[in-house]
Design a protein around this motif. Structure first.
Motif, short mmCIF file in Angstrom:
data_model
loop_
_atom_site.label_atom_id
_atom_site.label_comp_id
_atom_site.label_asym_id
_atom_site.label_seq_id
_atom_site.Cartn_x
_atom_site.Cartn_y
_atom_site.Cartn_z
N ASN A 524 1.78 -2.95 -4.87
CA ASN A 524 3.50 -1.91 -4.92
C ASN A 524 2.71 -0.85 -3.78
N ASP A 529 2.97 5.25 1.25
CA ASP A 529 4.49 4.50 1.92
C ASP A 529 5.12 4.56 0.52
N ALA A 530 5.09 4.68 -0.31
CA ALA A 530 6.56 4.74 -1.23
C ALA A 530 6.57 6.59 -0.94
N CYS A 533 7.77 5.13 3.87
CA CYS A 533 7.83 3.64 3.85
C CYS A 533 9.49 2.97 2.98
N ASP A 534 8.91 3.25 2.01
CA ASP A 534 9.03 1.55 1.30
C ASP A 534 10.59 2.65 -0.11
N ASP A 535 11.67 2.77 0.65
CA ASP A 535 13.09 2.93 -0.24
C ASP A 535 12.68 2.23 -1.40
N GLU A 536 12.70 1.30 -2.23
CA GLU A 536 12.52 0.02 -2.72
C GLU A 536 11.67 1.61 -4.28
#
Length: 721
Positions: A524, A529-530, A533-536
């Protein structure tokens, strides 16, 4: 993205207009140099540098810091350690006569320029954050004498672009992630005397270097193989440790010539010893010689008989002594049945190692994780350590009990030399051989590179049973100052951290002068990043989820500051070291690694927006960690980066921009992450702002301890849940 592209397109036009205006008004500096320096200044984020005036004259009064001129031309730009950020323009070739560019020891990011001034003689870009490949346009720098690109994050092979660089004297490409073999054009560097390539992933042979006039060569901690050319061994300063050179293969024995009967083969070759022709011996009919030979035979026979008699007598004595000792020992056992055995004294280090091995084999395996990567120490991910060393029998080993091949490769180190209690030094972290880690990471290939941080590169490693680990390959600059015993002591301290929100060490490697730390892998990613970058994962970060993340991170720092004795200062707390499990449980990485941080790490932390004001005076304390925690909380509620040079200058540093607005409810509401869609109460937002305001106070003594922050966040989470 479109705005950024338009800006990149318009930037040269703006710079050219400024250059033309300044040229017409001042009439001193060459317009080409004015344009080039203006473009460089803009791409670096328009830093505050003494004397640098947009639209001014770089070679006229007042003087620009670091800019040197001869008549109307800029000849040098020296801005080493100037705390610069931003990127470099793709085209630096507009300078008309520049011979030196020194931008080392800054925080410049992005790729290296592809167009460089052909007049350059010295290019120093070391200790920045450059990424990507080394451009093959280096071949245009025919006058280059010095090149330093070390301590960056450059990847890929070294370009085959050295054919024209016959004037190059010094080159340093160390501490990057360069891969592949050395290019053949390196053999044309006929003036090269100093070459540093250490701490990369370079491989292949060294033959291309053997005819160069090198006086200093450092290739440590790479993947070079094959035999070392004899010419390189004569270099005055040659450092080669940490490479899997094929030094164990012995050359075939030379064929014996009939014309040289005096040369005998090695007794280990298994061949019969050739006899000389009979003519080379004395005359066989000589009576004196026969007598001498007979006398020698008699004396040898007598000596042999005496030796046999002495051996028999000795055996008889030993037998009687052993029988008496056994009888005496049996008598003592009858008298005191609780006496400890004396056949293996307690002070024997081998006895200690055996006891530690027996103890560790009954202990559970601990899972954990690493820096700048994501690690997953779930209960169902314990590692079967019997799979880790394919070259040795599967045994639990609390210390690297050195196999025979390691003694040859690194004879200066043995765990038994580290003291009486060395075998008990590391109780939970497991030892990995470099061979096993190379196998699991595909020789630390570029495909398995997760990222690179201040301390080194991190690679994913897949075990034969399918489990994934993260391997932090420490740079020599980070751990090279520690002795083997000091490194083991550091590993031992890290392995003792026991907290649900702190990464626990899985294992380590200390072999072939390389130091590596092994953690579990978390898919994860990082909080950074969360958020960016990481849309999910970002969709899962509700207001309450963000409060829980902050609480868990605060508990980790509270443990380090107030439970550990002596207290542990993290000294590198930022969102990329806040790792997230599949269920969004927080694991803080890099705990206990502050002794490995380089001297310039404080400047890097401050330059990234996480550093407290006192870092400018070189002071770091527990309260400095609290400041960094406050910046991470700001990121949680705003969704912004700690330092964002794409924003207006007043908003680039998140903490400075937000500090004066934390008590204005309207301003506070505007700075909240839009993705939260107002799913929070004004009261909850106000309380979070109060906590952040206390954490990022400019004066360290006004910041609260982490235990107080934990209590405030705990109350909020309980109230809002």
């Amino acid at each position: 993205m479109m705005a950024c592209l338009r800006w990149r397109v318009l930037m040269p036009v703006v710079c050219l207009l400024v250059a033309l205006c300044s040229s017409s008004s001042w009439g001193l500096t060459d317009p080409r140099d004015v344009y080039a320096i203006t473009q460089l200044y803009a791409f670096l984020g328009s830093p505050l540098l003494p004397g640098w005036i947009p639209g001014g004259d770089p070679c006229g009064p007042p003087s620009w810091q670091g800019v040197e001129c001869v008549n109307e031309n800029i000849t040098a730009v020296k801005l080493s350690g100037a705390n610069l950020g931003g990127v470099l323009p793709e085209d630096l070739g507009s300078f008309a006569s520049i011979i030196l560019i020194d931008l080392s020891n800054n925080h410049i990011e992005g790729s290296l320029p592809t167009v460089l001034p052909i007049t350059l003689r010295s290019l120093f870009l070391s200790s920045n954050n450059f990424t990507g490949r080394i451009p093959d346009t280096l071949s245009s720098l025919a006058q280059l004498t010095d090149l330093s690109l070390n301590h960056n994050q450059l990847i890929g092979p070294i370009p085959d672009s050295f054919l024209p660089l016959t004037n190059l004297i010094n080159m340093d490409l160390s501490n990057n992630d360069l891969t592949g073999a050395l290019p053949s054009s390196m053999g044309n560097l006929t003036a090269l005397t100093t070459l540093h390539l250490q701490d990369n992933q370079l491989s292949g042979l060294l033959d291309v270097l053997q005819d160069l006039p090198l006086t200093e060569l450092n290739i440590e901690n790479n993947l070079f193989s094959g035999p070392i050319p004899d010419k390189l061994l004569s270099i005055p300063s040659f450092r080669k440790d940490g490479n899997p050179f094929n030094t164990t293969v012995l050359p075939s024995p030379p064929a014996l010539s009939p014309s040289s009967p005096s040369v005998a083969p090695s007794p280990h070759s298994g061949a019969d010893i050739p006899h000389s022709p009979p003519s080379s011996f004395p005359d066989s009919g000589n009576k004196t010689s026969k007598k001498v030979v007979a006398n020698k035979f008699v004396w040898i026979s007598i000596a042999g008989l005496l030796v046999i008699v002495l051996v028999l007598v000795s055996c008889l004595c030993i037998h009687r002594c052993c029988k008496a000792a056994v009888t005496s020992d049996n008598d003592k056992r009858v008298e005191t049945t609780d006496a400890p055995p004396k056949t293996m004294p307690k002070q024997n280090p081998l006895y200690q190692a055996k006891k530690a091995t027996e103890k560790s084999s009954s202990e559970p395996v601990i899972g954990s994780r690493a820096k700048n990567t994501v690690l997953n120490p779930g209960k169902d991910h314990n590692i079967d350590m019997t799979m880790l060393d394919v070259a040795n029998p599967p045994r639990a080993r609390p210390l690297p009990l050195v196999p025979s091949e390691r003694i040859v490769a690194n004879p200066t180190f043995s765990p038994l030399t580290l003291g009486e209690n060395s075998s008990k030094m590391i109780e939970t972290a497991k030892f990995f051989t470099i061979a096993s880690l190379q196998q699991y990471t595909d020789s630390f290939s570029q495909e398995n590179l997760i990222g690179k941080g201040t301390l080194g590169a991190v690679y994913s490693a897949r075990l034969p049973d399918g489990k994934v680990l993260a391997v932090k390959k420490l740079d020599n600059a980070a751990s090279g100052h520690l002795s083997d015993s000091e490194f083991l002591e550091l590993v031992s301290r890290i392995s003792r951290f026991k907290h649900e929100n702190i990464l626990e060490l899985v294992g380590y490697c200390l072999e072939h002068r390389q130091r590596l730390l092994v953690y579990n892998f978390c898919r994860n990613g990082t909080l950074d990043d969360a958020l960016n970058c990481d849309d999910e994962i970002n969709k899962r970060l509700s207001w309450n989820a963000r409060l829980r993340l902050a609480l868990q991170a605060a508990k980790a720092l509270e443990y380090l500051h107030e439970v550990c004795r002596p207290p542990v200062v993290h000294q590198n707390f930022k969102s990329c070291n806040v790792l997230l499990e599949d269920d969004l449980t927080v694991r803080i990485s890099d705990c206990g690694l502050a002794p490995l941080l380089p001297p310039y790490s404080m400047a890097q932390l401050q330059g990234s927006g996480y550093g407290a004001p006192e870092l400018e005076q070189g002071s770091y304390s527990l309260q400095s960690d609290v400041y960094s925690f406050g910046v991470v909380m700001l990121q949680l509620i705003t969704g912004r980066k700690s330092l964002d040079r794409s924003r207006p200058r007043s908003e680039q540093n998140l903490a400075r921009w937000a500090f004066l607005q934390l008590h204005d409810i309207d301003s506070l509401s505007r700075m909240v992450d839009p993705s939260l869609n107002g799913t929070y109460s004004s009261m909850s937002l106000s309380r979070v702002a109060d906590i952040i305001s206390m954490c990022i106070q400019p004066q360290a003594e006004f910041r609260p301890p982490m235990s107080e922050i934990v209590q405030k966040l705990l109350q909020m989470v309980q109230r809002d849940s």
